[in-house]
Structure formats: structure tokens, C-alpha cells
Design an enzyme around this catalytic site. Structure first.
Site, PDB file in Angstrom:
ATOM      1  N   CYS A   1      -0.549   2.423  -4.525  1.00  0.00           N
ATOM      2  CA  CYS A   1      -1.320   3.649  -4.738  1.00  0.00           C
ATOM      3  C   CYS A   1      -0.398   4.856  -4.559  1.00  0.00           C
ATOM      4  O   CYS A   1       0.567   4.812  -3.806  1.00  0.00           O
ATOM      5  CB  CYS A   1      -2.473   3.747  -3.737  1.00  0.00           C
TER       6      CYS A   1
ATOM      7  N   HIS B   1       0.870  -1.172   0.000  1.00  0.00           N
ATOM      8  CA  HIS B   1       0.000   0.000   0.000  1.00  0.00           C
ATOM      9  C   HIS B   1       0.909   1.225   0.000  1.00  0.00           C
ATOM     10  O   HIS B   1       2.066   1.152   0.418  1.00  0.00           O
ATOM     11  CB  HIS B   1      -0.904   0.009   1.231  1.00  0.00           C
TER      12      HIS B   1
END
Lengths: 64, 181
Positions: free
Chosen positions: B135, B92
């Protein structure tokens, strides 16, 4: 990321880098083209995603 | 009258890839469903491209940094000449940041710096590939209809869309944070 099939970026890179020949920057252009064509659906809506390529390579790079 | 300039073909200079090829894959798999499929695909790719790959799963933020330093030491200590390094980072993240399995954020620039021409002699002037599957923020791109004529596009059985940010080359005179002379 698909729960079973993985992320569109890594899967597309692996597919292009193993099945196509050419300088890396051209292979990455092909990755961008394929990802731009794909329509991912999240929460019932179409999402688009494209990689961003920044290069400071001084020569052509072939991995094959 | 000025003579017409005849453009010449580009010189086909390529990187020498006859030496060792080393890869490092750092991947947070916890709470990232589908990571195993990505790791499998990368393993097949590295095998075909003759990269010797090391994979580490679920590094903490600190371990991301430590693994990059260890990789740099491995490259610098490699017995044969090294031709290329390939690093894949999966976690992430946010703009410029990756999140370790312990939720600690690590700066991507700190990871990239381990292999630059100053810090990794074995790779000086040699190609280094970094791929980041993470991301970079919260925005979602809904895309734009191709063609610009909304009525015509809506009549198609399968409307085509294109991402908002393709077909652009970003060329800066210098690296982010550096002077341009």
C-alpha cells in the site's frame, strides 16, 4: 490481495512476463490495461487499482 | 517556404542481456494472506526468464536494508558480467515506506539506493527493475464510468468502470529533490 490467489499486481506481472514478448515498458502497459479492466470487490463495493510506472531506462529492455 | 521535416524511426537500441541475471525477493508473509501464491508465481516467472532468484521471507525493517546491501555485494562480487537485477519487495506499507515484520518502517529510497549507478558498480548503466507490492496510503479508488454519459452507461447490463489514474504519462525534468537545469 486474495487470500488464496495472491495479489492482482504480482499475479498479473507474472502472467504477462511469462506469456508475452516485448520490451518491458510495453509489457507493463499490458499489466496496467489488465488491472484497469478488473473490478475488485471489497466490502460489497467495486474497487479499482492500477500500477504506476516510472522509468529512467535509456534503452529497450527485453527479458525473454 | 520551409521544407517539411520527415520524422525518422527511433533507433532500436537494447540492453545487452547476455550476462548473469540476478533477482532478490523480500516478502513479509505474516498477516499477508495470499503471499505464498505470489511467491510461487514469481519463482515460476524468474525460472522462465532465467533469473537466479533469492527469496527471503519475513525480514524486519533493518533486514530489508541488510538484504539489499548483501545483494549489492553479491552483484559486485559476481564472477561473470551481470546484465540485470530484478528486485521484488512485498509488505505492508505507506507512501515511500515499507513495514518490516517487526513493524519497523524502512524508506523505499534507501532500498533503491543500494543498486544505483554510484553504489553498485556491477550494475552501472545496466537495467535494474524494482517492483513493490505494498500500500502507498489509505485511499480507495471507486473508479469512473467509461464514456462519460452516465445515463447511457447505467443502462448497460454490465457497467464498465475505469480507474481514476490511468492514461497519463508523468514526465519530470529531473528526479524528485533534484535541480532541473
Amino acid at each position: 490481495r486474495h487470500d488464496k490467489d495472491g495479489s492482482s499486481f504480482i499475479q498479473t506481472v507474472a502472467d504477462v512476463f511469462t506469456k508475452k514478448k516485448g520490451p518491458v515498458l510495453e509489457l507493463l502497459t499490458e499489466v496496467t490495461r489488465r488491472m484497469a479492466e478488473a473490478e475488485l470487490v471489497q466490502e460489497g463495493r467495486v474497487r479499482k487499482v492500477n500500477p504506476e510506472i516510472m522509468s529512467t531506462l535509456r534503452k529497450r529492455l527485453y527479458l525473454q | 517556404m520551409e521544407a517539411e521535416i520527415q520524422p525518422q524511426p527511433l533507433e532500436e537500441e537494447t540492453y545487452d542481456m547476455s550476462g548473469a541475471r540476478l533477482a532478490l525477493t523480500l516478502c513479509v508473509t505474516e498477516e499477508r494472506e495470499g503471499s505464498e501464491a505470489d511467491l510461487d508465481a514469481l519463482e515460476r516467472m524468474f525460472r522462465q526468464l532465467r533469473f537466479e532468484n533469492t527469496t527471503k521471507e519475513n525480514p524486519t525493517g533493518q533486514q530489508f536494508l541488510e538484504e539489499m546491501r548483501t545483494f549489492q555485494e553479491t552483484l559486485d562480487g559476481w564472477a561473470e558480467p551481470v546484465s540485470c537485477a530484478f528486485v521484488v519487495l512485498m509488505a505492508h506499507g505507506d507512501e515511500g515506506l515499507l513495514k518490516g515484520v517487526d513493524e519497523e518502517m524502512v524508506e523505499l529510497d534507501s532500498l533503491f539506493a543500494a543498486l544505483n549507478n554510484k553504489n553498485c558498480a556491477a550494475l552501472r548503466g545496466k537495467p535494474k527493475l524494482f517492483m513493490v507490492q505494498a500500500c502507498r496510503g489509505e485511499h480507495r479508488d471507486l473508479g469512473e464510468a467509461i464514456g462519460g454519459d452516465q445515463v447511457a452507461v447505467m443502462e448497460q447490463e454490465h457497467p464498465q468502470t475505469i480507474p481514476t489514474f490511468t492514461d497519463t504519462v508523468h514526465v519530470y525534468a529531473t528526479m524528485e529533490g533534484h535541480i532541473a537545469y
